[in-house]
Write an enzyme that holds these catalytic residues in place. Structure first.
Site, PDB file in Angstrom:
ATOM      1  CB  THR A 140      -0.887  -0.013   1.271  1.00 49.38           C
ATOM      2  OG1 THR A 140      -1.445   1.281   1.467  1.00 49.38           O
ATOM      3  CG2 THR A 140      -0.086  -0.359   2.525  1.00 49.38           C
ATOM      4  CG  ASP A 141      -1.073   5.053  -0.960  1.00 50.50           C
ATOM      5  OD1 ASP A 141      -1.687   4.402  -0.080  1.00 50.50           O
ATOM      6  OD2 ASP A 141      -1.601   6.010  -1.569  1.00 50.50           O
ATOM      7  CD  GLU A 142      -3.436   3.355   4.352  1.00 52.99           C
ATOM      8  OE1 GLU A 142      -3.318   3.420   5.582  1.00 52.99           O
ATOM      9  OE2 GLU A 142      -4.505   3.078   3.783  1.00 52.99           O
ATOM     10  CE1 TYR A 165      -3.165  -2.699   5.706  1.00 51.72           C
ATOM     11  CE2 TYR A 165      -3.217  -0.351   5.210  1.00 51.72           C
ATOM     12  CZ  TYR A 165      -3.217  -1.665   4.780  1.00 51.72           C
ATOM     13  OH  TYR A 165      -3.251  -1.963   3.437  1.00 51.72           O
ATOM     14  CE  LYS A 169       0.245  -4.652   2.974  1.00 54.48           C
ATOM     15  NZ  LYS A 169      -0.150  -5.992   2.449  1.00 54.48           N
ATOM     16  N   PRO A 296      -7.946   8.569  15.218  1.00 49.23           N
ATOM     17  CG  PRO A 296      -7.564   7.116  17.008  1.00 49.23           C
ATOM     18  CD  PRO A 296      -8.567   7.468  15.961  1.00 49.23           C
TER      19      PRO A 296
HETATM   20  P1  NAD Z   1      -9.480  -7.442   2.273  1.00 51.62           P
HETATM   21  O1  NAD Z   1      -9.453  -7.144   3.733  1.00 51.62           O
HETATM   22  O2  NAD Z   1     -10.716  -7.158   1.499  1.00 51.62           O
HETATM   23  O3  NAD Z   1      -9.115  -8.969   2.016  1.00 51.62           O
HETATM   24  C1  NAD Z   1      -8.105  -9.637   2.735  1.00 51.62           C
HETATM   25  C2  NAD Z   1      -8.295 -11.136   2.521  1.00 51.62           C
HETATM   26  O4  NAD Z   1      -7.228 -11.808   3.208  1.00 51.62           O
HETATM   27  C3  NAD Z   1      -9.604 -11.679   3.098  1.00 51.62           C
HETATM   28  O5  NAD Z   1     -10.221 -12.533   2.163  1.00 51.62           O
HETATM   29  C4  NAD Z   1      -9.166 -12.452   4.347  1.00 51.62           C
HETATM   30  O6  NAD Z   1     -10.010 -13.546   4.656  1.00 51.62           O
HETATM   31  C5  NAD Z   1      -7.762 -12.900   3.939  1.00 51.62           C
HETATM   32  N1  NAD Z   1      -6.899 -13.134   5.106  1.00 51.62           N
HETATM   33  C6  NAD Z   1      -6.711 -12.306   6.167  1.00 51.62           C
HETATM   34  N2  NAD Z   1      -5.867 -12.881   7.041  1.00 51.62           N
HETATM   35  C7  NAD Z   1      -5.491 -14.072   6.518  1.00 51.62           C
HETATM   36  C8  NAD Z   1      -4.619 -15.121   6.940  1.00 51.62           C
HETATM   37  N3  NAD Z   1      -3.965 -15.049   8.101  1.00 51.62           N
HETATM   38  N4  NAD Z   1      -4.479 -16.218   6.137  1.00 51.62           N
HETATM   39  C9  NAD Z   1      -5.155 -16.297   4.971  1.00 51.62           C
HETATM   40  N5  NAD Z   1      -5.984 -15.348   4.509  1.00 51.62           N
HETATM   41  C10 NAD Z   1      -6.148 -14.239   5.277  1.00 51.62           C
HETATM   42  O7  NAD Z   1      -8.226  -6.645   1.671  1.00 51.62           O
HETATM   43  P2  NAD Z   1      -8.053  -5.950   0.252  1.00 51.62           P
HETATM   44  O8  NAD Z   1      -8.610  -4.577   0.335  1.00 51.62           O
HETATM   45  O9  NAD Z   1      -8.503  -6.865  -0.816  1.00 51.62           O
HETATM   46  O10 NAD Z   1      -6.469  -5.814   0.211  1.00 51.62           O
HETATM   47  C11 NAD Z   1      -5.660  -6.853  -0.339  1.00 51.62           C
HETATM   48  C12 NAD Z   1      -4.206  -6.443  -0.265  1.00 51.62           C
HETATM   49  O11 NAD Z   1      -4.006  -5.200  -0.966  1.00 51.62           O
HETATM   50  C13 NAD Z   1      -3.712  -6.195   1.162  1.00 51.62           C
HETATM   51  O12 NAD Z   1      -2.406  -6.704   1.270  1.00 51.62           O
HETATM   52  C14 NAD Z   1      -3.719  -4.681   1.303  1.00 51.62           C
HETATM   53  O13 NAD Z   1      -2.719  -4.262   2.219  1.00 51.62           O
HETATM   54  C15 NAD Z   1      -3.390  -4.249  -0.117  1.00 51.62           C
HETATM   55  N6  NAD Z   1      -3.907  -2.926  -0.512  1.00 51.62           N
HETATM   56  C16 NAD Z   1      -5.228  -2.625  -0.346  1.00 51.62           C
HETATM   57  C17 NAD Z   1      -5.692  -1.373  -0.781  1.00 51.62           C
HETATM   58  C18 NAD Z   1      -7.158  -1.000  -0.678  1.00 51.62           C
HETATM   59  O14 NAD Z   1      -7.507   0.136  -0.969  1.00 51.62           O
HETATM   60  N7  NAD Z   1      -8.051  -1.911  -0.296  1.00 51.62           N
HETATM   61  C19 NAD Z   1      -4.820  -0.462  -1.357  1.00 51.62           C
HETATM   62  C20 NAD Z   1      -3.474  -0.815  -1.506  1.00 51.62           C
HETATM   63  C21 NAD Z   1      -3.032  -2.064  -1.085  1.00 51.62           C
END
Ligand code: NAD
Length: 338
Positions: A140-142, A165, A169, A296
């Site tokens: 993520t960009d965060e 979070y 990451k 926060p």
């Molecule tokens: P999400 O929370 O919708 O999905 C996460 C998935 O991971 C879920 O299906 C969950 O069941 C599974 N999971 C969680 N813990 C687990 C474990 N211990 N073992 C197996 N599976 C597990 O997340 P998302 O929004 O689809 O994000 C996916 C990835 O992209 C993440 O790594 C996140 O950091 C990154 N990301 C998200 C965004 C965004 O805007 N949503 C932006 C940039 C990067």
């Protein structure tokens, strides 16, 4: 020649499920194994388009379970890993940071360490036939922290994560980086801005706005609504991931973002205006907007410079915010009305 088999983690979540259906459609000769332990954020109904596809396999399990990961590598002889699984909601990381440390840090370590053992015989020595196997880490960009009014996150912007979070990451990004520098593992990392689109969990900002608007409840907006995010339609992210996975340079990171900066007030205003137009109620949905106590440590502004992936790999977002948000609202209208 055997079809390539790729392990996708977290594929029942928002971005992973969009990625799986996109990737299987584009690559009919690839097998995908989706490992997801179905936390509250995972939903198998996100995968309805692929559940009968013979190139798709679902495994319920935890990325922290090393024995399981080894079993899966033995059974499927993975040619690549695309690692989405994470705890992903900043608010939850404030109330329950431990789960973020476990999944995002320990889970990532487990996966990459098993991949290294299966693909490499010694540092910088791949086993025969494993030379092109790649570990793609989705981030993520965060991790870059918060921007002021100007400036953009570039791949060499120093990391300055502010929430549990983003700190978890950032730690996982560094683990992946270290496996490239220390062992020569073939890794790529993508750091993306805020995604929106179909199949996002109800808890996130855009689904919350649409859901609360339709149900006549207050639409909660943090603080003064001036926090800015760079919004990217999820399918554009998936296209970027596929490009980097297949064509990115080993050891590199690529920022992915849509050059669509919007503050939360603009987002809620835009969604309410569209809903006023296509599903008018007896008063404007904007009257439901309510400001609530700020999160926060709420970062003020994130914005991505995507020049590297654009110039090096030819990626470009197909949707701008106006076109993407229309598609997104149409999808949630169907979901919430059914
Ligand atoms: P999400 O929370 O919708 O999905 C996460 C998935 O991971 C879920 O299906 C969950 O069941 C599974 N999971 C969680 N813990 C687990 C474990 N211990 N073992 C197996 N599976 C597990 O997340 P998302 O929004 O689809 O994000 C996916 C990835 O992209 C993440 O790594 C996140 O950091 C990154 N990301 C998200 C965004 C965004 O805007 N949503 C932006 C940039 C990067």
């Amino acid at each position: 020649m055997k079809n390539k088999t790729i392990l996708v983690t977290g594929g029942a979540g928002f971005i992973g499920s969009n990625f799986i259906s996109y990737y299987l459609n584009e690559n009919p000769n690839v097998n995908l194994v989706n490992l997801d332990n179905l936390t509250y954020a995972g939903d198998l109904s996100n995968l309805y388009e692929v559940e009968n596809n013979s190139n798709y396999t679902f495994v319920k399990g935890d990325i922290c379970d090393r024995g399981l990961i080894e079993q899966l590598f033995n059974k499927h002889q993975f040619d690549g890993v695309i690692h989405f699984a994470a705890e992903s909601h900043v608010d939850n990381s404030i109330t329950n940071p431990g789960a973020f440390i476990d999944t995002n840090i320990t889970g990532t370590f487990n996966l990459i360490d098993v991949a290294k053992s299966y693909w490499m015989s010694a540092p910088f020595q791949f086993k025969k036939g494993k030379e092109n196997n790649r570990f793609h880490h989705i981030s993520t960009d965060e991790v870059y922290g918060s921007l002021g009014d100007t400036g953009l996150f570039k791949e060499d912007t120093p990391y300055a994560p502010n929430s549990p979070y983003s700190a978890s990451k950032a730690a996982s990004d560094f683990i992946v980086r270290s496996y490239f520098h220390t062992y020569g593992l073939n890794v790529v990392t993508t750091n993306c801005s805020n995604n929106y689109g179909p199949k996002q969990h109800n808890e996130k900002l855009i689904p919350t706005i649409i859901r609360k608007a339709l149900s006549g409840e207050n639409i909660p907006i943090y603080g003064d609504g001036k926090n800015i995010r760079d919004w990217l339609y999820v399918l554009d992210h998936c296209k970027g991931i596929a490009l980097v996975f297949t064509q990115g340079k080993s050891g590199e990171t690529y920022n992915i973002g849509g050059r669509n900066e919007r503050n939360n007030l603009t987002i809620v205003d835009t969604i309410c205006s569209i809903l006023d137009n296509i599903k008018p109620a007896n008063k404007s949905y904007k009257e439901q907007i309510t400001f609530v106590k700020d999160r926060p440590g709420h970062d003020l502004r994130y914005a991505i410079d995507a020049t590297k992936i654009e110039n090096d790999l030819g990626w470009k977002a197909d949707e701008n915010f106006e076109s993407g948000i229309r598609k997104t609202i149409d999808w949630y209208l169907k979901k919430y009305n059914s």
